[in-house]
Design a protein around this motif. Sequence first.
Motif: not given
Length: 198
Positions: A51-55, A115-118
């Motif tokens: 939640a709150g992390i763009i992924h 989080e944002h990438r592998h």
Amino acid sequence: MKAAFITGHGGNEGVEVRECERPSRRSGEVLVRVEAATLNQGDLYMRNSGAGIIHQLTQIMGLDTAGVVEGVDDAETLLSAGQQVVIHPGIACGRCEFCQRGEGVLCTKMQLLGEHRHGTFAQWISMPAQNVFPMPQGLTFAQAAALGVNHLTAWRMLFTKAQVRPWETVLVFGIGGGVSLAAMQLAKAIGAKVIQTS
């Protein structure tokens, strides 16, 4: 290669180990064969909700790792094939105001592994060369993998922000957590008195 993916949120039912394509190294990157990766609180957070992390799902889990260089640019001067290395899991943009003044950890466009990438729960990972560092001598791969997020966070708190000196006393809260343990180790290493709570 095999990797551990987050396929959904909630718990371990959203984690799946499966075969996937091995990453191909691009110019400026280092291909690392992963020898050890640590389970971080951030990994559990992403598994539970993110939640709150763009992924995007599905995504390979993992922040911290240590391994062996398998591919690197010929012009690279600090790293070479066969070298044991650790990875800094935060990829800064290099252009924002924080990056320009040498504070990449505050980068407004930071991309974190897992989080944002592998991430690092895979047999290989390809990373920008500036995120790959020689592994300290005398450590196992597991010990070196544990240096990432916890020790970097504690280092910044103690020495960049608080500017702790050897004759000072440091109060460390929640000594059971990774950042707190790292803060205790680092403060004691310079000779500071450490008081711990739990």
